[in-house]
Each structure stands twice: as structure tokens, then as C-alpha cells.
Design a protein around this motif. Sequence first.
Motif, PDB file in Angstrom:
ATOM      1  N   MET A   1       0.799  -1.225  -0.096  1.00 57.34           N
ATOM      2  CA  MET A   1       0.114  -0.022  -0.056  1.00 57.34           C
ATOM      3  C   MET A   1       0.804   1.316  -0.098  1.00 57.34           C
ATOM      4  SD  MET A   1      -3.060   1.049  -0.165  1.00 57.34           S
ATOM      5  CE  MET A   1      -3.807  -0.449   0.036  1.00 57.34           C
ATOM      6  N   THR A   2       1.045   1.686  -1.140  1.00 56.47           N
ATOM      7  CA  THR A   2       1.954   3.035  -1.345  1.00 56.47           C
ATOM      8  C   THR A   2       1.326   4.183  -1.857  1.00 56.47           C
ATOM      9  OG1 THR A   2       4.068   1.380  -1.542  1.00 56.47           O
ATOM     10  CG2 THR A   2       4.348   3.750  -2.261  1.00 56.47           C
ATOM     11  N   LEU A   3       1.452   5.375  -1.531  1.00 57.86           N
ATOM     12  CA  LEU A   3       0.808   6.834  -2.091  1.00 57.86           C
ATOM     13  C   LEU A   3       2.121   7.108  -3.005  1.00 57.86           C
ATOM     14  CD1 LEU A   3      -0.447   8.316   1.434  1.00 57.86           C
ATOM     15  CD2 LEU A   3      -1.728   7.112  -0.556  1.00 57.86           C
ATOM     16  N   ALA A   4       1.413   7.818  -3.874  1.00 57.46           N
ATOM     17  CA  ALA A   4       2.353   8.375  -4.982  1.00 57.46           C
ATOM     18  C   ALA A   4       2.320   9.804  -5.104  1.00 57.46           C
ATOM     19  CB  ALA A   4       1.679   7.507  -6.459  1.00 57.46           C
ATOM     20  N   GLY A   5       3.323  10.296  -5.838  1.00 57.82           N
ATOM     21  CA  GLY A   5       3.373  11.735  -6.140  1.00 57.82           C
ATOM     22  C   GLY A   5       3.813  12.495  -4.980  1.00 57.82           C
ATOM     23  N   VAL A   6       3.463  14.054  -4.864  1.00 58.76           N
ATOM     24  CA  VAL A   6       3.746  14.835  -3.825  1.00 58.76           C
ATOM     25  C   VAL A   6       2.593  15.330  -3.306  1.00 58.76           C
ATOM     26  CG1 VAL A   6       4.799  17.139  -3.482  1.00 58.76           C
ATOM     27  CG2 VAL A   6       5.913  15.710  -5.335  1.00 58.76           C
ATOM     28  N   GLY A   7       2.805  15.238  -1.998  1.00 58.56           N
ATOM     29  CA  GLY A   7       1.519  15.602  -1.313  1.00 58.56           C
ATOM     30  C   GLY A   7       1.751  16.743  -0.135  1.00 58.56           C
ATOM     31  N   ILE A   8       0.613  16.819   0.728  1.00 59.35           N
ATOM     32  CA  ILE A   8       0.956  18.079   1.747  1.00 59.35           C
ATOM     33  C   ILE A   8      -0.042  17.623   2.921  1.00 59.35           C
ATOM     34  CG2 ILE A   8      -0.801  19.468   0.904  1.00 59.35           C
ATOM     35  CD1 ILE A   8       0.904  21.942   1.342  1.00 59.35           C
ATOM     36  N   GLY A   9       0.632  17.937   3.984  1.00 60.48           N
ATOM     37  CA  GLY A   9      -0.231  17.728   5.246  1.00 60.48           C
ATOM     38  C   GLY A   9      -1.385  18.959   5.304  1.00 60.48           C
ATOM     39  N   HIS A 201       7.708  11.656   4.641  1.00 60.15           N
ATOM     40  CA  HIS A 201       7.504  13.071   5.164  1.00 60.15           C
ATOM     41  C   HIS A 201       8.727  13.971   5.053  1.00 60.15           C
ATOM     42  CE1 HIS A 201       4.027  12.686   8.424  1.00 60.15           C
ATOM     43  NE2 HIS A 201       3.694  12.689   7.421  1.00 60.15           N
ATOM     44  N   VAL A 202       8.715  15.171   4.585  1.00 56.67           N
ATOM     45  CA  VAL A 202       9.750  16.076   4.693  1.00 56.67           C
ATOM     46  C   VAL A 202       9.257  17.317   5.516  1.00 56.67           C
ATOM     47  CG1 VAL A 202      10.894  15.207   2.581  1.00 56.67           C
ATOM     48  CG2 VAL A 202       9.334  16.974   2.467  1.00 56.67           C
ATOM     49  N   ALA A 203      10.077  18.022   5.783  1.00 61.02           N
ATOM     50  CA  ALA A 203       9.843  19.571   6.649  1.00 61.02           C
ATOM     51  C   ALA A 203      11.093  19.973   6.943  1.00 61.02           C
ATOM     52  CB  ALA A 203       9.164  19.023   8.020  1.00 61.02           C
ATOM     53  N   ALA A 237      13.424   0.208 -11.357  1.00 59.55           N
ATOM     54  CA  ALA A 237      12.480   0.706 -12.613  1.00 59.55           C
ATOM     55  C   ALA A 237      11.166  -0.352 -12.336  1.00 59.55           C
ATOM     56  CB  ALA A 237      13.035   0.452 -13.920  1.00 59.55           C
ATOM     57  N   ARG A 238      11.130  -1.398 -11.463  1.00 59.68           N
ATOM     58  CA  ARG A 238       9.924  -2.086 -11.172  1.00 59.68           C
ATOM     59  C   ARG A 238       9.143  -1.552 -10.219  1.00 59.68           C
ATOM     60  NH1 ARG A 238      12.629  -7.937 -10.427  1.00 59.68           N
ATOM     61  NH2 ARG A 238      14.094  -6.710  -9.062  1.00 59.68           N
ATOM     62  N   ARG A 239       9.623  -0.802  -9.412  1.00 58.63           N
ATOM     63  CA  ARG A 239       8.956  -0.163  -8.338  1.00 58.63           C
ATOM     64  C   ARG A 239       9.202   1.252  -8.274  1.00 58.63           C
ATOM     65  NH1 ARG A 239       8.972   0.312  -2.392  1.00 58.63           N
ATOM     66  NH2 ARG A 239       6.668   0.032  -1.751  1.00 58.63           N
ATOM     67  N   ASP A 240       8.241   2.305  -8.376  1.00 53.65           N
ATOM     68  CA  ASP A 240       8.349   3.615  -8.205  1.00 53.65           C
ATOM     69  C   ASP A 240       8.480   4.109  -6.859  1.00 53.65           C
ATOM     70  OD1 ASP A 240       7.556   4.031 -11.028  1.00 53.65           O
ATOM     71  OD2 ASP A 240       5.503   4.118 -10.630  1.00 53.65           O
ATOM     72  N   PRO A 241       9.211   5.066  -6.693  1.00 50.74           N
ATOM     73  CA  PRO A 241       9.450   5.658  -5.373  1.00 50.74           C
ATOM     74  C   PRO A 241       8.165   5.867  -4.707  1.00 50.74           C
ATOM     75  CG  PRO A 241      10.957   6.601  -6.856  1.00 50.74           C
ATOM     76  CD  PRO A 241      10.104   6.067  -7.583  1.00 50.74           C
ATOM     77  N   PRO A 242       8.064   5.653  -3.534  1.00 51.50           N
ATOM     78  CA  PRO A 242       6.814   6.257  -2.721  1.00 51.50           C
ATOM     79  C   PRO A 242       6.497   7.727  -2.871  1.00 51.50           C
ATOM     80  CG  PRO A 242       8.530   6.099  -1.110  1.00 51.50           C
ATOM     81  CD  PRO A 242       9.115   5.586  -2.445  1.00 51.50           C
ATOM     82  N   GLY A 243       5.319   8.095  -2.529  1.00 51.96           N
ATOM     83  CA  GLY A 243       4.885   9.472  -2.446  1.00 51.96           C
ATOM     84  C   GLY A 243       5.752  10.296  -1.159  1.00 51.96           C
ATOM     85  N   VAL A 244       5.891  11.491  -1.387  1.00 57.41           N
ATOM     86  CA  VAL A 244       6.709  12.420  -0.658  1.00 57.41           C
ATOM     87  C   VAL A 244       5.707  13.709  -0.407  1.00 57.41           C
ATOM     88  CG1 VAL A 244       8.740  13.765  -0.032  1.00 57.41           C
ATOM     89  CG2 VAL A 244       8.729  11.635  -1.446  1.00 57.41           C
ATOM     90  N   MET A 245       5.496  13.980   0.975  1.00 57.25           N
ATOM     91  CA  MET A 245       4.543  15.094   1.422  1.00 57.25           C
ATOM     92  C   MET A 245       5.464  15.793   2.488  1.00 57.25           C
ATOM     93  SD  MET A 245       2.002  14.199   4.342  1.00 57.25           S
ATOM     94  CE  MET A 245       2.419  15.404   5.069  1.00 57.25           C
ATOM     95  N   LEU A 246       5.073  17.251   2.083  1.00 60.45           N
ATOM     96  CA  LEU A 246       5.409  18.354   2.947  1.00 60.45           C
ATOM     97  C   LEU A 246       4.597  18.536   4.279  1.00 60.45           C
ATOM     98  CD1 LEU A 246       7.351  20.869   3.461  1.00 60.45           C
ATOM     99  CD2 LEU A 246       5.496  22.157   1.969  1.00 60.45           C
ATOM    100  N   GLU A 247       5.356  18.789   5.390  1.00 64.34           N
ATOM    101  CA  GLU A 247       4.511  19.176   6.540  1.00 64.34           C
ATOM    102  C   GLU A 247       4.867  20.435   7.045  1.00 64.34           C
ATOM    103  OE1 GLU A 247       4.205  15.662   9.697  1.00 64.34           O
ATOM    104  OE2 GLU A 247       6.148  15.823   9.389  1.00 64.34           O
ATOM    105  N   ARG A 248       3.744  21.363   7.012  1.00 63.85           N
ATOM    106  CA  ARG A 248       4.018  22.758   7.476  1.00 63.85           C
ATOM    107  C   ARG A 248       3.021  23.006   8.433  1.00 63.85           C
ATOM    108  NH1 ARG A 248       7.937  26.828   5.490  1.00 63.85           N
ATOM    109  NH2 ARG A 248       7.599  28.546   6.902  1.00 63.85           N
TER     110      ARG A 248
END
Length: 275
Positions: A1-9, A201-203, A237-248
Motif C-alpha cells: 500500500m504505497t501513496l504516490a506523487g507529491v503531497g501535503i499535510g 515526510h519532509v519538513a 524501475a520495477r517499483r516507483d518511489p513512494p509519495g513524498v509530502m510536506l509538513e508545515r
Amino acid sequence: MTLAGVGIGWRPELAGFVARRQGLGFAEVVAEGIHPDQPLPGELAALLERGVPVVPHGVRLSLGSAGEPDPGRVGLLAGLAERLGAPLVSEHVAFVRGGGLEAGHLLPVPRTREALAVLVANVRLAQAGLGVPLALEHVAALLEWPAPELDEAAFLTELLERTDALLLLDVANLYANARNHGGDPLAFLDALPLERIAYVHVAGGVERDGLYHDTHAHPTPPVVLELVAALCARFTARRDPPGVMLERDDAYPPEAELAAELDAIAAATRAGASR
């Protein structure tokens, strides 16, 4: 169960920006900030209508406490996940209460076999009541408990294996702990079961009195973005990186600055994936 793309809190203060942001991969909402007996905030409901996944992020279960997690709190988290149609929920490898006292802060769990056994039991109890997969996040810690029996990567790996939980990898926390307590953040990444990462997460943070504080109130530093790229480079290439989201969570910048920060996160993930 992996989220994808760029997200945000999702935060009420950012609701307008998030509603206008195109191409958003997913969002995360602090579970305790949503009242179970009131309608979802309109802007949050609109995200769901757009098909943007929204993940409840708990901060009050206190999975690392000696006592079992409160079934009522687990039920509230499960109920919100159902309302949101969330693919998973997340919580922390931490404790916030003990002996009837509330710390008001996410405190690190001692990395001992005894503490790990308690944590495993509490995670399993929470999982039984949630109805969706649970991702566990390691915390930024200004202190280290004495006499650890496992390093942090080994502690997390065993916890995930024994509970079959997912990992919410916080690259900002990883950087903060490496800076404050020593250790190689790249070696930490290599020691983790990366296939268990649900999202990232990144922050931002700031140094005060010789310690780096993960504030969620400053821009994400370039070194954290470089760690994001390094993480994404570890996927094939067989598995995309997970989604990354910003915490602010405070000192919200103008929308143009926030958009630029999300764009920088997206660029870091692309740069890593192309290595």
C-alpha cells in the motif's frame, strides 16, 4: 500500500492553497483535528471529490506507552479512515502519556527488547481495530535513552516485521537524529526494509543551542531534499518511489513560496529516480 506523487499535510490555514493546487498526489490530515460528530471541512471534502487520497495521521494513540492503546482513540481513528475512504492510517513510534500524565509531545521509545515487546503488542491491538493498514513513523528526538540494545534502523525493522506494519519514513526526522546524535543517514536508509514504505515526510527545521529542531515551521533544507533524492535512487524501475509530502504546521509562507517548495520536492524525487 504505497501513496504516490507529491503531497501535503492538510491544515485549515492551508485549505485554500491545497484546494487550488493542481496535480496533488495525496494529502494527510491530523486525525485528532477532525471532530467525529461534525461534517468534514468543506475544503477537505472537496479534495476527496477530486479523487485525492487523504490519510488520517494520529498523534495521540501513544503506542509506546506501557499501557494498551485506548480503544476509543483507536475507534476514532478507524472511523475517520472510513469517512475519508483512506487506504491506510499512520501513527508514531512514540509515547505521549504514562502513569496518567500527558507529555504533550511525541517522546522516543527506549530501544530495548522490553520496550519493543510492549510496542509490538500495542501496535497489534491498534491494527485489530483499524480496518485499514497502519504505517508507523519514527520520531525526531532531542534525547537518546541510555543503554540501547538496538540501533534505530534495527529497532524499526524488527517492529515492522513482527507486526506486518508499513513504514512512514520521515526524512526530516532521519536528518535531525543523524545531526543531533551521529550516524550516517545513507546507511540508515540502506538498513531499512524500503519495500515497506507507505509514504514519506519532509519538513524544515532550525538549529538552536547546538541542536537541530524539526520545527515544521521553516523551509525544507537542501540536505533533506538530497536525502529524498538518495532514497528515490534506491528504487528500481520495477517499483516507483513512494509519495513524498510536506509538513508545515506554523509560520505559513506566501503561496508562491509554498508552491516552490512542493516543486522542489518533486524535482528531488525525479532526480533520484533518474540516477
